[in-house]
Each structure stands twice: as C-alpha cells, then as structure tokens.
Design an enzyme around this catalytic site. Structure first.
Site, PDB file in Angstrom:
ATOM      1  N   LYS A   1       0.815  -1.215   0.000  1.00 53.49           N
ATOM      2  CA  LYS A   1       0.000   0.000   0.000  1.00 53.49           C
ATOM      3  C   LYS A   1       0.853   1.271   0.000  1.00 53.49           C
ATOM      4  O   LYS A   1       0.400   2.326  -0.435  1.00 53.49           O
ATOM      5  CB  LYS A   1      -0.977  -0.002   1.180  1.00 53.49           C
ATOM      6  CG  LYS A   1      -2.049  -1.069   1.014  1.00 53.49           C
ATOM      7  CD  LYS A   1      -3.314  -0.790   1.784  1.00 53.49           C
ATOM      8  CE  LYS A   1      -4.401  -1.764   1.345  1.00 53.49           C
ATOM      9  NZ  LYS A   1      -5.629  -1.657   2.087  1.00 53.49           N
TER      10      LYS A   1
ATOM     11  N   LYS B   1      -4.387 -10.353  -6.363  1.00 55.19           N
ATOM     12  CA  LYS B   1      -5.663 -10.737  -5.746  1.00 55.19           C
ATOM     13  C   LYS B   1      -6.757  -9.744  -6.132  1.00 55.19           C
ATOM     14  O   LYS B   1      -6.477  -8.566  -6.369  1.00 55.19           O
ATOM     15  CB  LYS B   1      -5.533 -10.851  -4.219  1.00 55.19           C
ATOM     16  CG  LYS B   1      -5.542  -9.552  -3.476  1.00 55.19           C
ATOM     17  CD  LYS B   1      -5.855  -9.734  -1.996  1.00 55.19           C
ATOM     18  CE  LYS B   1      -6.045  -8.345  -1.408  1.00 55.19           C
ATOM     19  NZ  LYS B   1      -6.694  -8.240  -0.166  1.00 55.19           N
TER      20      LYS B   1
ATOM     21  N   LYS C   1     -11.010  -4.546  -3.722  1.00 60.02           N
ATOM     22  CA  LYS C   1     -12.018  -3.499  -3.947  1.00 60.02           C
ATOM     23  C   LYS C   1     -11.408  -2.149  -4.276  1.00 60.02           C
ATOM     24  O   LYS C   1     -12.089  -1.286  -4.820  1.00 60.02           O
ATOM     25  CB  LYS C   1     -13.000  -3.403  -2.775  1.00 60.02           C
ATOM     26  CG  LYS C   1     -12.415  -3.261  -1.384  1.00 60.02           C
ATOM     27  CD  LYS C   1     -13.539  -3.144  -0.365  1.00 60.02           C
ATOM     28  CE  LYS C   1     -13.417  -4.072   0.824  1.00 60.02           C
ATOM     29  NZ  LYS C   1     -12.223  -3.887   1.655  1.00 60.02           N
TER      30      LYS C   1
END
Ligand code: AQP
Length: 329
Positions: free
Chosen positions: A112, A193, A196
């Site tokens: 992230k 993966k 969202k």
C-alpha cells in the site's frame, strides 16, 4: 464452550466476490457454532484518504450487506469499530508492545505504501490495531482470506509476548482460512488478488453489480492460451481462478465443472459462470435493497456496539491492571 470468533471488513469500496468467497460466506457458516463478533473496521479504512460522506454511506452499505448475505444479528454481534472506543485504546497499548522492525516487514504495508510520496503513520501501525480488534474479544478463531495470514501471525506474536511480560491476559487466536475461495484473483491479472480498491473496476465482480455488468466482466476476463477448461493453477492460472469462483459460489467440486465443460470452449464456460454468479447474487441484492430502505441497520449496529462494548471493557480493564495503568478498574 462455543469458540469466540472475530473478523472484520473495511468499508473501503464495493465489496467484491473475493471478500465474499474468502470471508463473508464463511462468517455466515461460522455464526451458528460460535459466539461471533463481526465488525466494520472503519478505523482501518482511514489509514488511507477517504471522503467523509462516502465513508458514512459505505459503512451502512457494508452493514446491510453483512445482513443480506445471512448474518443473523440475534446470533452474531455486528458493529462498527469506531463505535467501540476500546479498539483505539487497546490499539495504542499494543503499539507500545510491537517493534518497528516487525511492522516494516508487513507485506500489506509495503504494497500500500509502494510508489506513494507520503503515507500515514496509521498505515504503518495498522497491524497493532488489527491485533487489538482480535484480542479485545479473547478470540479463538479468525475467519479470513489468505492475504491476512501475516496479520494473524503478528497478532499471535504480540499476544504471546504480552502474556509473557504481563501475565496471562489474552487468548491466543488462530486463523481460520478455508481452502476454497481463500484467494480469489483479479479478472484482468491472475497474479494479483481481486481487490475493492484496484483502480480498474473490470478487475473485480462487485456484489452490487447488475446481471449485465457481471456478464460483461466475465466475458472480458483474461483466459489462458489453449482451449480446454482444465484446472492447472501453474500453467493456466486465469482459468483456474474462474473455476475456483464457479466451484465456490455453487458449492460444487472443480472436477464436476471441468467434466460439464469438457470439449466446450471458454466462451460457453464464462457464460455459465456468469449465470451462476448472477443467480447466487440475486437474492442477496434484493435483501440488501430492502434492508437499506428499512432503516433497521443503524439500530442493529447500535445494539451490536453495546454488546461488543460489554466484552471489550472487561479485556481493557484486565490489560490496564496488568500493565499498571490508571485508577479505574
Ligand atoms: N481476493 C480475495 N480473495 C479471498 N479473500 C479476500 N479478502 C479480500 N480480498 C480477497 C478477504 O476479505 C476480508 C476483508 O478484507 P478487508 O476489507 O479487510 O481488506 P483487504 O483484505 O485488503 O481486501 P481488499 O478488497 O483488497 O480491500 P482494499 O482494496 O481496501 O485493501 C479479509 O478476510 C480478506 O482476507
């Protein structure tokens, strides 16, 4: 005694088929044989920037979705993390018991933070808050997707270290990672993966997608070279991912689906998959709509927070007493 189960989902976007098959579906199964706590982890969501109005809507949407997929608020405790202030309190106490080196090794933080000029301290200390979420309820089992394995491990390390230093305080939790659906991959790239917050909406099926969107996304999903529908995660990762989705959503074996599509092309297979997903999501979507219109969701969340607080306060009092903090316990 029934095991204590805790898990959470961030209100960071529209819930995907990955979140559903890796987590939500198992929450519903686990609720009957456990004392379970299911949380909307909004404090985790703000480790990256969020629009306040959208965040509020997403919290209520996610709560309605938890209920729409089958969570029974009479059996399971459903609540919002920031409504139970003990999460933030224990998060701080655990930050004082975790090392910078341990946090720097977390892959989710690295992923992230990658390519960003500035990241928040909260994104870095996120695992301590996640450990607090779990340990606050003296949790035995944590149903999660495979990507959360490292977070469960650090939670166990923190709890073991805390118990060794301050005496028996926390139950040591275990991850509950079901084999099927534990890692659903992106439709546009089977090495990543399904997520969202992926900027490409075509990479995921959202639980709120219309039948047409679902058909379109599956028809455009990448496949592998060759023609046959066979399960080979190494050589045919994209088809293997689609087969996993098909099998998990229909509760069928991969083998039976491979047999059904023997001698047929990818087009037929993707059509069949799309229709299976649409049929599964239809009743969930209609329950979601009526729950969202009913106005019951806020009452359910407030009742849930009240129940969660009763248990969380007991742990916080014990933690403070064992550390030697404060005067009220
Ligand atoms: N692709 C996936 N396959 C299986 N399980 C998955 N989970 C997430 N993606 C997959 C599981 O869903 C639960 C809730 O996840 P989260 O909202 O806490 O955050 P996440 O794991 O970071 O999920 P996302 O969708 O990728 O969110 P963003 O994009 O906001 O980071 C967890 O149990 C997770 O394992």
């Amino acid at each position: 005694m029934a095991p204590i189960v805790f898990s959470g989902i961030q209100p960071t976007g529209q819930i995907t088929l990955g979140n559903y098959l890796g987590a939500l579906k198992h929450f519903v199964k686990a609720q009957h044989d456990a004392q379970s706590y299911y949380c909307i982890v909004d404090l985790h969501a703000i480790t990256v920037p969020q629009d306040p109005k959208e965040l509020k809507t997403r919290i209520l949407d996610l709560a309605a979705l938890y209920l729409a997929v089958g969570l029974d608020p009479q059996i399971a405790t459903l609540f919002v993390q920031s409504d139970v202030k003990e999460h933030a309190e224990l998060g701080w106490l655990l930050q004082c018991n975790v090392h910078m080196g341990e946090l720097s090794r977390m892959t989710q933080y690295k992923e992230k933070a990658e390519g960003k000029d500035a990241v928040t301290v909260g994104l870095f200390t996120y695992p301590a808050l996640m450990a607090a979420d779990i340990l606050l309820y003296q949790t035995n089992l944590v149903p999660v997707g495979e990507d959360q394995k490292q977070h469960i491990e650090i939670t166990r390390d923190i709890a073991l270290r805390f118990n060794a230093r301050f005496g028996d305080t926390f139950t040591i939790p275990e991850g509950m990672i079901t084999k099927e659906g534990a890692r659903i991959m992106s439709l546009d790239d089977p090495t990543k993966k399904m997520s969202k917050s992926n900027p490409n909406p075509a990479s995921r099926i959202e639980l709120s997608d219309t039948p047409d969107e679902i058909r379109k996304k599956f028809s455009r999903a990448v496949t592998d070279s060759g023609r046959g529908v066979t399960f080979d995660p190494e050589k045919k990762a994209a088809v293997a991912n689609l087969l996993t989705i098909y099998a998990t959503i229909t509760d069928r074996s991969i083998e039976s689906i491979v047999n059904e599509y023997e001698g047929r092309g990818y087009g037929d297979f993707k059509k069949g998959l799309g229709e299976a997903v649409i049929a599964h999501l239809e009743p969930i979507q209609s329950r979601f709509q009526s729950l969202r219109q009913s106005g019951d969701v806020v009452d359910i969340l407030q009742e849930g927070a009240h129940r969660a607080r009763e248990s969380a306060q007991k742990t916080i009092d014990l933690v403070k007493r064992n550390i030697g903090l404060g005067t009220y316990y």
